[in-house]
Design a protein around this motif. Structure first.
Motif: not given
Length: 321
Positions: A24-31, A147-153, A155-158
């Motif tokens: 649910f992506g709670l409290l994004p400031t504390l990611q 950001p590159d999913l294939a290289n485990m970088v 794109g989001s902190k979630t």
């Protein structure tokens, strides 16, 4: 807390809450705090396999953490091998290092093994600092922040929250399996009395070596996740005694030798450390460390068996027949 190998309602609720938090992506400031809490909970569980289950109190796990992180990063930068594969290579390299350390030093007991593990980590740190052609030396290694999913970088902190939570759940499941397995009972027997275990036909050296190899491998996986999250490796931190102490501290605060204890320790200590550093680090030099240390002393004094032990005492006792 639950018996070995059994899952309590408290643990189900806690872990379900972690999944819901990420979903649910709670409290994004504390990611950032959440990512570190999940990551260090998994690392504390990994340490607990050797320290809590097999009795190998190690202050050198930062070496395995660094080996895993550097292996996957070097394979990616030099040979263009994705970290999704490099993470397994890092785990294998860390497992071999753990097995070698335990085969050489596992016969040592108490402070002698602790000092040996600490010296091992220091040797690895010195190698990383001086082998600059491979490790980057004191300048460290950087991963391109693209950001590159294939290289485990990611794109989001979630996404990093989800990745570190998966790591935590996998290490927790391995710990639970280990507790209920015959090998787990061998480790507990070796931890409690290795001479009696040997008399019963258990080989303490083999058991401890396997436990250390498994613990090191899982710690190496955490090292790769750390590298892919911060995209930078600094040997003065990644392979530091402070990091090794933190791996040992979290299970001690939460409950040494239990499956839920390291998670509770990380969920208490990691946010406290990060929030104190963020809010008090610039107010008075060292004030956050003083408050942090006082809190730890209070916990260790009043909860010597850890948070898990304190919660165990709160359970209602069944009346004796």
């Amino acid at each position: 807390m639950p018996q070995r190998g059994r899952l309590s309602w408290f643990e189900i609720i806690l872990l379900t809450g972690c999944v819901a938090w990420v979903a649910f992506g709670l409290l994004p400031t504390l990611q950032d705090v959440v990512v570190l809490s999940f990551l260090f909970a998994g690392l504390a569980l990994a340490w607990n396999i050797a320290g809590g289950c097999a009795g190998l109190i190690s202050f050198g796990h930062a070496a395995f953490f660094g080996i895993g992180a550097y292996t996957s990063t070097i394979l990616f930068q030099s040979y263009h091998i994705t970290p999704w594969l490099g993470i397994f290579a890092g785990a294998a390299a860390a497992a071999m290092a753990g097995a070698v350390l335990s085969l050489i030093c596992a016969r040592l007991k108490g402070p002698f093994f602790i000092l040996s593990s600490l010296a091992f980590a220091e040797v690895v740190r010195i190698i990383a600092l001086n082998w600059s052609s491979v490790t980057g030396g004191a300048e460290g290694l950087s991963i391109p922040p693209m950001p590159d999913l294939a290289n485990m970088v990611l794109g989001s902190k979630t996404a990093y929250e989800a990745l570190t939570l998966v790591y935590l759940l996998v290490v927790y499941a391995i710990t639970r399996w280990l507790e209920a397995s015959r090998f787990g009972f061998y480790l507990f027997a070796i931890r409690d009395n290795d001479e009696a275990a040997a008399a019963a036909g258990i080989n303490p050296l083999v058991g401890r070596s396997l436990a250390m190899a498994l613990s090191a491998a899982l710690t190496g996986v955490g090292g790769t996740l750390f590298a892919q999250y911060f995209l930078y490796l600094d040997p003065t931190y990644v392979i530091s005694p402070e990091l090794s102490f933190q791996f040992a501290l979290l299970p001690a605060v939460g409950g040494l030798g239990t499956a839920i204890g390291p998670i509770l320790g990380s969920f208490l200590i990691t946010p406290l450390s990060e929030l104190l550093r963020a809010n008090l680090g610039n107010a008075v030099a060292g004030l956050h460390l003083v408050i942090y240390s006082v809190g730890l002393i209070v916990v260790m004094l009043y909860f010597p068996t850890g948070i898990a032990g304190a919660l165990e005492k709160l359970k209602p006792r069944k009346p004796q027949p």
